[in-house]
Scaffold this motif. Sequence first.
Motif, PDB file in Angstrom:
ATOM      1  N   TRP A   1      12.745   1.597   9.190  1.00  0.00           N
ATOM      2  CA  TRP A   1      12.604   0.704   8.038  1.00  0.00           C
ATOM      3  C   TRP A   1      11.187   0.137   7.972  1.00  0.00           C
ATOM      4  O   TRP A   1      10.568   0.106   6.908  1.00  0.00           O
ATOM      5  CB  TRP A   1      13.632  -0.429   8.153  1.00  0.00           C
ATOM      6  CG  TRP A   1      13.549  -1.469   7.082  1.00  0.00           C
ATOM      7  CD1 TRP A   1      14.143  -1.432   5.851  1.00  0.00           C
ATOM      8  CD2 TRP A   1      12.827  -2.708   7.131  1.00  0.00           C
ATOM      9  NE1 TRP A   1      13.837  -2.574   5.142  1.00  0.00           N
ATOM     10  CE2 TRP A   1      13.026  -3.368   5.907  1.00  0.00           C
ATOM     11  CE3 TRP A   1      12.026  -3.312   8.107  1.00  0.00           C
ATOM     12  CZ2 TRP A   1      12.462  -4.613   5.624  1.00  0.00           C
ATOM     13  CZ3 TRP A   1      11.464  -4.549   7.832  1.00  0.00           C
ATOM     14  CH2 TRP A   1      11.691  -5.184   6.601  1.00  0.00           C
ATOM     15  N   GLN A   2      10.676  -0.274   9.101  1.00  0.00           N
ATOM     16  CA  GLN A   2       9.313  -0.812   9.122  1.00  0.00           C
ATOM     17  C   GLN A   2       8.295   0.265   8.796  1.00  0.00           C
ATOM     18  O   GLN A   2       7.371   0.037   8.004  1.00  0.00           O
ATOM     19  CB  GLN A   2       9.017  -1.418  10.496  1.00  0.00           C
ATOM     20  CG  GLN A   2       7.689  -2.146  10.578  1.00  0.00           C
ATOM     21  CD  GLN A   2       6.506  -1.207  10.747  1.00  0.00           C
ATOM     22  OE1 GLN A   2       6.537  -0.311  11.584  1.00  0.00           O
ATOM     23  NE2 GLN A   2       5.470  -1.390   9.967  1.00  0.00           N
ATOM     24  N   MET A   3       8.442   1.440   9.399  1.00  0.00           N
ATOM     25  CA  MET A   3       7.461   2.497   9.203  1.00  0.00           C
ATOM     26  C   MET A   3       7.453   2.992   7.763  1.00  0.00           C
ATOM     27  O   MET A   3       6.392   3.316   7.214  1.00  0.00           O
ATOM     28  CB  MET A   3       7.775   3.673  10.150  1.00  0.00           C
ATOM     29  CG  MET A   3       7.644   3.349  11.621  1.00  0.00           C
ATOM     30  SD  MET A   3       5.935   3.131  12.161  1.00  0.00           S
ATOM     31  CE  MET A   3       5.342   4.807  12.045  1.00  0.00           C
ATOM     32  N   ALA A   4       8.611   3.059   7.134  1.00  0.00           N
ATOM     33  CA  ALA A   4       8.709   3.607   5.777  1.00  0.00           C
ATOM     34  C   ALA A   4       8.536   2.553   4.698  1.00  0.00           C
ATOM     35  O   ALA A   4       8.154   2.888   3.565  1.00  0.00           O
ATOM     36  CB  ALA A   4      10.060   4.299   5.598  1.00  0.00           C
ATOM     37  N   GLY A   5       8.819   1.292   5.026  1.00  0.00           N
ATOM     38  CA  GLY A   5       8.815   0.267   3.998  1.00  0.00           C
ATOM     39  C   GLY A   5       7.857  -0.878   4.235  1.00  0.00           C
ATOM     40  O   GLY A   5       6.844  -1.014   3.553  1.00  0.00           O
ATOM     41  N   LEU A   6       8.162  -1.712   5.215  1.00  0.00           N
ATOM     42  CA  LEU A   6       7.403  -2.949   5.382  1.00  0.00           C
ATOM     43  C   LEU A   6       5.916  -2.703   5.580  1.00  0.00           C
ATOM     44  O   LEU A   6       5.086  -3.373   4.957  1.00  0.00           O
ATOM     45  CB  LEU A   6       7.960  -3.741   6.568  1.00  0.00           C
ATOM     46  CG  LEU A   6       7.286  -5.089   6.835  1.00  0.00           C
ATOM     47  CD1 LEU A   6       7.475  -6.039   5.659  1.00  0.00           C
ATOM     48  CD2 LEU A   6       7.824  -5.710   8.121  1.00  0.00           C
TER      49      LEU A   6
ATOM     50  N   PRO B   1       3.869   0.199   4.938  1.00  0.00           N
ATOM     51  CA  PRO B   1       3.166   0.779   3.791  1.00  0.00           C
ATOM     52  C   PRO B   1       3.118  -0.139   2.570  1.00  0.00           C
ATOM     53  O   PRO B   1       2.081  -0.236   1.896  1.00  0.00           O
ATOM     54  CB  PRO B   1       3.967   2.046   3.497  1.00  0.00           C
ATOM     55  CG  PRO B   1       4.597   2.406   4.793  1.00  0.00           C
ATOM     56  CD  PRO B   1       4.914   1.100   5.455  1.00  0.00           C
ATOM     57  N   MET B   2       4.226  -0.810   2.261  1.00  0.00           N
ATOM     58  CA  MET B   2       4.244  -1.664   1.074  1.00  0.00           C
ATOM     59  C   MET B   2       3.350  -2.890   1.260  1.00  0.00           C
ATOM     60  O   MET B   2       2.658  -3.319   0.330  1.00  0.00           O
ATOM     61  CB  MET B   2       5.681  -2.095   0.745  1.00  0.00           C
ATOM     62  CG  MET B   2       6.604  -0.940   0.386  1.00  0.00           C
ATOM     63  SD  MET B   2       6.052   0.047  -1.039  1.00  0.00           S
ATOM     64  CE  MET B   2       5.405   1.510  -0.210  1.00  0.00           C
ATOM     65  N   SER B   3       3.340  -3.454   2.469  1.00  0.00           N
ATOM     66  CA  SER B   3       2.444  -4.581   2.732  1.00  0.00           C
ATOM     67  C   SER B   3       1.000  -4.147   2.636  1.00  0.00           C
ATOM     68  O   SER B   3       0.151  -4.880   2.097  1.00  0.00           O
ATOM     69  CB  SER B   3       2.729  -5.156   4.127  1.00  0.00           C
ATOM     70  OG  SER B   3       4.043  -5.648   4.228  1.00  0.00           O
TER      71      SER B   3
ATOM     72  N   TYR C   1       3.473  -4.010  -5.881  1.00  0.00           N
ATOM     73  CA  TYR C   1       3.642  -4.025  -4.430  1.00  0.00           C
ATOM     74  C   TYR C   1       3.943  -5.412  -3.891  1.00  0.00           C
ATOM     75  O   TYR C   1       4.655  -5.547  -2.883  1.00  0.00           O
ATOM     76  CB  TYR C   1       2.422  -3.405  -3.754  1.00  0.00           C
ATOM     77  CG  TYR C   1       2.334  -1.924  -4.014  1.00  0.00           C
ATOM     78  CD1 TYR C   1       3.274  -1.050  -3.479  1.00  0.00           C
ATOM     79  CD2 TYR C   1       1.340  -1.394  -4.830  1.00  0.00           C
ATOM     80  CE1 TYR C   1       3.220   0.313  -3.731  1.00  0.00           C
ATOM     81  CE2 TYR C   1       1.273  -0.026  -5.097  1.00  0.00           C
ATOM     82  CZ  TYR C   1       2.226   0.818  -4.535  1.00  0.00           C
ATOM     83  OH  TYR C   1       2.175   2.165  -4.797  1.00  0.00           O
ATOM     84  N   SER C   2       3.445  -6.447  -4.532  1.00  0.00           N
ATOM     85  CA  SER C   2       3.809  -7.804  -4.102  1.00  0.00           C
ATOM     86  C   SER C   2       5.300  -8.045  -4.288  1.00  0.00           C
ATOM     87  O   SER C   2       5.962  -8.656  -3.432  1.00  0.00           O
ATOM     88  CB  SER C   2       3.008  -8.851  -4.879  1.00  0.00           C
ATOM     89  OG  SER C   2       1.629  -8.755  -4.599  1.00  0.00           O
ATOM     90  N   ASN C   3       5.851  -7.546  -5.401  1.00  0.00           N
ATOM     91  CA  ASN C   3       7.292  -7.675  -5.626  1.00  0.00           C
ATOM     92  C   ASN C   3       8.088  -6.913  -4.570  1.00  0.00           C
ATOM     93  O   ASN C   3       9.118  -7.395  -4.081  1.00  0.00           O
ATOM     94  CB  ASN C   3       7.666  -7.164  -7.018  1.00  0.00           C
ATOM     95  CG  ASN C   3       7.253  -8.120  -8.121  1.00  0.00           C
ATOM     96  OD1 ASN C   3       6.955  -9.286  -7.863  1.00  0.00           O
ATOM     97  ND2 ASN C   3       7.235  -7.630  -9.349  1.00  0.00           N
ATOM     98  N   GLU C   4       7.614  -5.724  -4.210  1.00  0.00           N
ATOM     99  CA  GLU C   4       8.334  -4.941  -3.210  1.00  0.00           C
ATOM    100  C   GLU C   4       8.281  -5.604  -1.839  1.00  0.00           C
ATOM    101  O   GLU C   4       9.281  -5.616  -1.100  1.00  0.00           O
ATOM    102  CB  GLU C   4       7.777  -3.524  -3.143  1.00  0.00           C
ATOM    103  CG  GLU C   4       8.427  -2.621  -2.108  1.00  0.00           C
ATOM    104  CD  GLU C   4       9.915  -2.370  -2.313  1.00  0.00           C
ATOM    105  OE1 GLU C   4      10.536  -1.757  -1.422  1.00  0.00           O
ATOM    106  OE2 GLU C   4      10.474  -2.799  -3.351  1.00  0.00           O
ATOM    107  N   VAL C   5       7.128  -6.176  -1.488  1.00  0.00           N
ATOM    108  CA  VAL C   5       7.039  -6.896  -0.215  1.00  0.00           C
ATOM    109  C   VAL C   5       7.996  -8.085  -0.222  1.00  0.00           C
ATOM    110  O   VAL C   5       8.693  -8.348   0.766  1.00  0.00           O
ATOM    111  CB  VAL C   5       5.593  -7.353   0.055  1.00  0.00           C
ATOM    112  CG1 VAL C   5       5.548  -8.316   1.238  1.00  0.00           C
ATOM    113  CG2 VAL C   5       4.703  -6.149   0.340  1.00  0.00           C
TER     114      VAL C   5
END
Length: 242
Positions: A105-110, A112-114, A141-145
């Motif tokens: 989850w961190q590698m794919a989401g948190l 890259p999106m941050s 990207y701010s919304n996704e974070v």
Amino acid sequence: MPQPIEVHYWPTPNGHKVTIALEEMGLPYEIVPVNIGRGDQFKPEFLAISPNNRMPAIVDPEGPGGEPISVFESGAILQYLGRKTGQFYPQDERARVAVDEWIMWQMAGLGPMSGQANHFRNYAPSVTSDQRHIAYGAIRYSNEVHRLYGVLEKRLDGRDYLAGDYSIADMMSWPWITGWKAFGVILDEFPNLKAWYQRIEQREAVQRALKRAEEIRRGPGLNASGKEAEDARRILFGQRAR
């Protein structure tokens, strides 16, 4: 006395994951700086251990069978270190799956999106004058974070850590929360996440790892003026296949 692990490193969230894990596990290590703003990640000797030209990477002189091994990608590195030491990475399959879920989850989401939110909010104005592109990227990207922080907030409701006991899953995500201000997040909106963040921040091993980071020269900020900052932006933001 174990031989120190070489950590090819620069003080970024992905770099911090590895030094935090090594400090927590009590493994000796030495830092080999990889100045990503000067293009050290493209040197042949680094590409030999990290073909994606991204740090961090490690070289363990006492790998499986007593032979050296190199590992790139921060998730793979922490999983390797967890298996090597038997620490912070449970052997029980159900517990390990829970840790692996949050690593992915961190590698794919948190992460890259941050990174994208940080880029469009803080660096893009130094790269392009087209405010339309900057605004869309910053909002997207701010919304996704913000959404991902909400995922953490719910996960940490009634839990001290992401996957039961403190684990490499927490070490993976924590460094990416340190830049919450740059991502446009108000941490007080997420009380469970804030408590988890502070809980980990206070760990002695984490503080030691951050102190090591302070010893590595960062150079001028990427949104600064001047030739060195311009060169760094060109290297970091203009990469194509080689």
